[in-house]
Design an enzyme around this catalytic site. Structure first.
Site, PDB file in Angstrom:
ATOM      1  N   SER A 151      21.903  42.989  -4.366  1.00 16.83           N
ATOM      2  CA  SER A 151      22.224  41.683  -4.947  1.00 16.83           C
ATOM      3  C   SER A 151      21.974  41.709  -6.458  1.00 16.83           C
ATOM      4  CB  SER A 151      21.410  40.598  -4.230  1.00 16.83           C
ATOM      5  OG  SER A 151      21.953  39.333  -4.451  1.00 16.83           O
TER       6      SER A 151
ATOM      7  N   HIS B 140      24.278  39.093   3.930  1.00 13.61           N
ATOM      8  CA  HIS B 140      24.011  39.545   2.568  1.00 13.61           C
ATOM      9  C   HIS B 140      22.785  40.458   2.496  1.00 13.61           C
ATOM     10  CE1 HIS B 140      24.000  39.601  -1.737  1.00 13.61           C
ATOM     11  NE2 HIS B 140      22.901  38.887  -1.846  1.00 13.61           N
TER      12      HIS B 140
END
Length: 255
Positions: A85, A235
């Site tokens: 991320s 994610h």
């Protein structure tokens, strides 16, 4: 900036960079697994996170230079980097800025593009918790739960809560700076350079962070990139499917 990090094992240097509101603590289990496979693992707290220093300068350029300083201080070369991320964007920026320092790059669920504004609701929820009036972790959890319903996200954020002096709870991350510069975490990576060394992008099967239409931009900056999909993962692919993540990363790093 001298970043705080934990070093595990001996072998080829491997730096792991966490995401927004995370810390090196999030990667201890996987970091140990990598260290057991002949890697010297550096679990890094990025600026404004964990036990690293705080700064109002919160940009990928600044975070890239932090990694350069750490690598030079540790006198390591031919480094592999895993970034998730926000950490993935730091890793991309560093690879484009200082390709001579890196041998391989793994990006977990992040593209070099600009993203729509997100995470501002999380920072606003954190700011709504009045730590001056709260006397227990349970009280903090109850307040934060009024704004954040997802239990996984809630527990992830609460890991950053610690007891400061005089029975005062505090966040380890620099919440005010992160909230003020939250748009910087969504910014596109910008560079005139290309990173031509082996690169692996891992997207989550249930995540929309890397889309099919992002692949031309990925290959513009990283022409030798492989792109693979992590099954049964959103994610947080390293947390949702850790065994798959470990095996794929080791296969790529040891190739």
């Amino acid at each position: 900036m001298h970043l705080h990090f934990r070093k595990l094992g001996e072998g080829a240097p491997l730096i792991i960079l966490h995401g927004l509101f995370g810390s090196s603590d999030n990667w201890q289990t996987l970091g140990k697994k990598f260290s057991e496979n002949n890697f010297s693992v550096y679990l890094v707290d990025q600026r404004n996170h964990g036990r690293s220093p705080h700064s109002d300068d919160f940009s990928y350029k600044a975070m890239s230079e932090d990694i350069l300083e750490m690598i030079n201080d540790e006198k390591i070369n031919d480094v592999s980097i895993i970034g998730h991320s926000m950490g993935g964007k730091t890793a991309m920026q560093f690879a484009l800025d200082h390709s001579e320092k890196i041998s391989k790059l793994i990006i977990a669920d992040m593209a070099p593009k600009k993203y729509p504004v997100n995470n501002s609701d999380v920072s606003e929820a954190l700011l709504s918790v009045d730590l001056n009036k709260i006397k227990s972790r349970n009280e903090a959890e109850q307040q934060l739960a009024q704004k954040i319903s997802d239990k996984g996200t809630l527990q992830f954020l609460l890991k950053n809560l610690y007891w400061k002096e005089n029975n005062q709870l505090a966040w380890r991350f620099n919440l005010n700076a992160i909230h003020a510069k939250i748009d910087n975490t969504n910014a596109a990576i910008e560079s005139n350079n290309v990173f031509e060394k082996p690169t692996l992008f891992l997207r989550g099967e249930n995540s929309n962070y890397i889309l099919k239409e992002d692949e031309p931009l990925i290959r513009k900056y990283f022409p030798n990139a492989e792109i693979k999909t992590t099954p049964q993962a959103g994610h947080w692919i390293h947390a949702d499917n850790p065994q798959w993540f470990l095996e794929i990363c080791l296969g790529f790093l040891q190739k």
